[in-house]
Structure formats: C-alpha cells, structure tokens
Enzyme design. Structure first.
Site, short mmCIF file in Angstrom:
data_model
loop_
_atom_site.label_atom_id
_atom_site.label_comp_id
_atom_site.label_asym_id
_atom_site.label_seq_id
_atom_site.Cartn_x
_atom_site.Cartn_y
_atom_site.Cartn_z
N ASN A 7 7.10 27.61 -14.23
CA ASN A 7 7.16 26.48 -13.31
C ASN A 7 7.94 26.96 -12.08
O ASN A 7 9.15 27.16 -12.15
CB ASN A 7 7.86 25.28 -13.97
CG ASN A 7 7.96 24.09 -13.02
OD1 ASN A 7 8.17 24.23 -11.82
ND2 ASN A 7 7.84 22.89 -13.57
N GLU A 34 3.79 23.19 -10.99
CA GLU A 34 4.46 22.63 -9.82
C GLU A 34 4.26 23.52 -8.59
O GLU A 34 5.21 23.85 -7.89
CB GLU A 34 5.95 22.37 -10.09
CG GLU A 34 6.20 21.08 -10.83
CD GLU A 34 7.61 20.55 -10.65
OE1 GLU A 34 7.80 19.66 -9.80
OE2 GLU A 34 8.51 21.02 -11.37
N ASP A 219 9.76 25.27 -21.64
CA ASP A 219 8.57 26.02 -21.23
C ASP A 219 8.09 26.83 -22.43
O ASP A 219 8.86 27.62 -22.99
CB ASP A 219 8.90 26.93 -20.06
CG ASP A 219 9.45 26.15 -18.88
OD1 ASP A 219 8.65 25.74 -18.03
OD2 ASP A 219 10.68 25.93 -18.83
#
Length: 259
Positions: A7, A34, A219
């Site tokens: 991310n 993102e 994650d």
C-alpha cells in the site's frame, strides 16, 4: 517467483521509492494499493521503462489498485476489475494471470469505526469477496490474494491487543471474515514460517508509531494450496518505511519455487 504487495498511499508521491524497490528486490509481481490516481495519469511510461508491465484501475484522490509484472514473466493476461456481482464505485480490486498464477490485488475497506456505515460496508464487501473467490479458485487453482486487508488476524499481529480490542481492524467480525477466506483453502504465507515477534506491516504516522514499533500486521499474501506448497519464504520489508516521506505501510513479499 517473487510476488509482493504494498500500500503506497499515493503512487504519485511514492513512485521513485517503488521503482527503487523493484530494482533492489527484483520482484516479479508487485500489487499496489491506494495509488490514488485516475487511469489517465497512471505513470505507465516510467513503469515500462523500469522493465515492467502494468494493469491498473483508479480514481482521483482515493483507493486505486495496480498489478506490476516483470516483462520477462510474459503478458498480463485475463485482466478483470472489481468483484463480479458486487456493484461498487470504489476501485479496490484488480486481478490478472501472470506466469500461470492468478494474482488478485485487493484494497479492503478500512471501516472507519465499528459503529459506522463504513464498517457495515466493509463486512458486506468482505462477504462478496469471499463468495467471488470461491468461484475464482475453481477456475484458477493457482491463486494468490495480495493486498491491504485492513484486518489484523490475531492478537500477535497487534502491538497492544488490549487497546485495540473490539476496535476496527481487530474486531471479531473482521477476524471472522479473514478466517472465512482461509476456510476457502487459502493459507497466510507469512505464517508458514517462523517470524520475529512484534512483526507489523503498518504504523501510524502519528506518535512516532514506527520508531516505537506500535504497528499492526494488516497487509497479507494468501495462497491457494498449490502455491502454498511452493512457498519458500515470506517477509515484511521495513526498509522503505524508514525513508523520507514514506508510505505508512511496508511491502510484504513471498517467494515461490518454480512449478
């Protein structure tokens, strides 16, 4: 084959870090979350110059996901965007086949707080993801689900379990949804191996969270059984989090032996 997730919390800001990391780690596949970029401004030329192909879907300011694949791995094939059958304006999922492996890159909703509408949306989203993946696994036995799940699966994935108990990212329904993914036959690659205690992939920018290692492991790389059997390592690379203007997340990378 090295597959990774990160991310980046704005690809526009973090592009030089991503390119440097790819050059250093020589990852074959990198899933990004993102990206926060509309498709028309995605930095495809820079990524291709670095020796990678890309499949992506984004929107302005929020969300956005991408799969980068080393050119030597062949084409990015059978690209699909979103969760089939789940209407969603937010760009959070992209999947493709690379080198015979089905790669699903997902950015799970944060949920904001357990008493919010966004939390209920998160739970609906996760249920839709599970139903869709059940069908995908029948089509693609070699499947990897990589991304920012916004779920810390167990207390050992949280720096202060008591403080986070029943809070978003750590609530019982979210953890149950994570287990629901495992029940499909997926395996948490990170937990296939002995790992250091207090290992996290996200740290808040505030309160010196990274320096004090006050983080969460949110994650993840989940592997279908054939891929789990090929997995020889899975690590969290904290080095990018030490850089100037870093993402608040660190990359996670798994290594798979050849089939």
């Amino acid at each position: 084959m090295k597959i990774a997730t990160w991310n980046v919390n704005s690809l526009k800001v973090r592009l030089p870090q991503v390119l440097d990391w790819l050059a250093l780690q020589q990852a074959d596949v990198l899933c990004l979350q993102e990206t926060k970029l509309e498709d028309k401004v995605f930095p495809l030329a820079e990524i291709e110059a670095a020796g990678y192909r890309a499949a992506f879907v984004g929107q302005k300011t929020y969300n956005g996901v991408a799969i980068l694949a080393r050119r030597e791995r062949g084409e990015i094939e059978a690209v699909e965007r979103g969760i089939a059958g789940f209407a969603d304006e937010q760009q959070r999922v992209i999947s493709a086949t690379i080198g015979g492996v089905r790669i699903v890159c997902a950015y799970v909703p944060n949920g904001q707080s357990v008493d919010s509408d966004k939390y209920q949306y998160k739970l609906r989203w996760l249920a839709a993801l599970r139903d869709w993946l059940a069908a995908e696994l029948e089509k693609y036995p070699q499947l990897a689900l990589l991304g920012d799940y916004n779920i810390a699966p167990e207390d050992r994935d949280v720096h202060d379990p008591a403080a986070w108990q029943d809070q978003v990212l750590c609530s019982a329904p979210e953890r149950a949804a994570f287990r629901g993914l495992l029940d499909l036959g997926l395996t948490d690659a990170y937990r296939l191996f002995e790992q250091p205690e207090k290992s996290y992939s996200w740290w808040d920018y505030r309160m010196m969270g990274f320096r004090r290692n006050q983080g969460l492991r949110i994650d993840h790389i989940l592997l279908s059984a054939p891929l789990a059997a090929r997995c020889t390592a899975c690590v969290i690379d904290k080095e990018p989090r030490r850089l100037e203007r870093p993402s608040d997340h660190a990359p996670v990378m798994a290594t798979l032996d050849a089939a």
